[in-house]
Write a protein that holds these residues in place. Sequence first.
Motif, short mmCIF file in Angstrom:
data_model
loop_
_atom_site.label_atom_id
_atom_site.label_comp_id
_atom_site.label_asym_id
_atom_site.label_seq_id
_atom_site.Cartn_x
_atom_site.Cartn_y
_atom_site.Cartn_z
N GLN A 124 -7.44 0.71 7.17
CA GLN A 124 -8.29 0.37 5.83
C GLN A 124 -7.63 -1.03 5.26
O GLN A 124 -8.25 -1.83 4.93
CB GLN A 124 -8.36 1.51 5.15
N GLY A 125 -6.19 -0.77 5.05
CA GLY A 125 -5.62 -1.95 4.54
C GLY A 125 -5.69 -3.05 5.07
O GLY A 125 -5.72 -4.17 4.35
N SER A 164 -7.83 -4.34 7.40
CA SER A 164 -9.20 -4.69 7.34
C SER A 164 -9.64 -5.35 5.85
O SER A 164 -10.11 -6.50 5.99
CB SER A 164 -10.01 -3.43 7.55
N THR A 165 -9.18 -4.71 4.85
CA THR A 165 -9.46 -5.41 3.73
C THR A 165 -8.83 -6.63 3.33
O THR A 165 -9.32 -7.67 2.99
CB THR A 165 -8.83 -4.41 2.40
N LYS A 203 -8.07 -12.19 12.15
CA LYS A 203 -9.17 -11.51 11.70
C LYS A 203 -10.01 -11.36 13.21
O LYS A 203 -10.68 -10.12 13.17
CB LYS A 203 -9.99 -12.37 10.50
N GLU A 206 -9.84 -9.75 6.00
CA GLU A 206 -11.12 -9.99 5.67
C GLU A 206 -11.04 -11.25 4.54
O GLU A 206 -11.77 -12.18 4.93
CB GLU A 206 -12.13 -8.90 5.15
N LYS A 207 -9.95 -11.35 3.89
CA LYS A 207 -10.00 -12.16 2.87
C LYS A 207 -9.07 -13.48 3.34
O LYS A 207 -9.46 -14.60 3.11
CB LYS A 207 -9.40 -11.80 1.46
N TYR A 238 0.87 -1.19 0.04
CA TYR A 238 0.06 -0.03 0.07
C TYR A 238 0.81 1.29 -0.10
O TYR A 238 1.74 1.40 0.90
CB TYR A 238 -1.04 0.01 1.33
#
Length: 301
Positions: free
Chosen positions: A86-87, A89-90, A163, A93-94, A44
């Motif tokens: 933000q990064g 969390s993204t 997570k 999540e996956k 990022y």
Amino acid sequence: MSLCNKMRLSPVVIFAFNRPQALHRLIESLKLNALYQESEIFVYVDGPRSQEEQDHVNAVIDIAKEITSNVIASPVNKGLGTSIIQGVSTIIEKYGKIIVLEDDLVCTPNFLSYMNQALDFYEKDNRIISVCGYGLKIKRPRGYTGDVYLSGRSSSWGWATWKDRWEQVDWSIRDWAEFSVDRVRRKAFNRNGSDMYTMLKGYMEGRNHSWAIRFCYNQFKLGMYSVCPFLSKVNNEGFGENATNCKQRYSRFKTELDTTGCSVFSFDKDIKPNKDIEKACYHYHSIQLRIYSKIRKILHL
């Protein structure tokens, strides 16, 4: 089949900004890790704060694209705290877990082995909120077994989490009004460092944008620990005028880097907090050492 091959490796997420040389050093250190080629890498890159920074940011993006197609470049400057929240969390999540690095860090050749093994070993231990790659220079107590110790304070200098732990963090600090007037809890929070409450108060009053102090406050509130290595797998080279958070050459945080070359580590499923270790950790965040560090900063030493 080796222990590492049995594990599902965590993605490695790097947060970078405007320092191409720093990112290059980090990547070169990561390439020395045996698990580097097998790991999925994300970078990022935060946007420039001014037009003058654009060329440096572009150079960082070019370096990132040389190692991965997973480059997420922001067109605007979000700031480190927002970028990380933000990064992470993204990605988490996956993938369900994550290893996080900032561009001013340099890793040992066994960093990825250590981080992945610790993530795997402590995944089901709900007392643990994070795995830290950075470890303070702590004398191992007599009779102490294992390569790691517990800390009530997570380090942001190379870390990992899962997570289900990340989702427990209240980034808004919705209980601030109650906490800020509770002297008993404030004192307890400061047992993890005399600077803790001051930093959190600074965030709540808009004087800093730290994601890390909010993470540490939630760690305290949840009664959880971080796993830290006696031999650090990370060195922070981000002290200087161009650093985002540490604009001085001197660092009060001492560490002993892992030069053993070991790729298998000793973890204890019954690991417990150790009073001698907690006392040694507190020393690095004591008022006396912080004042000494501030004096050196004022004198540019």
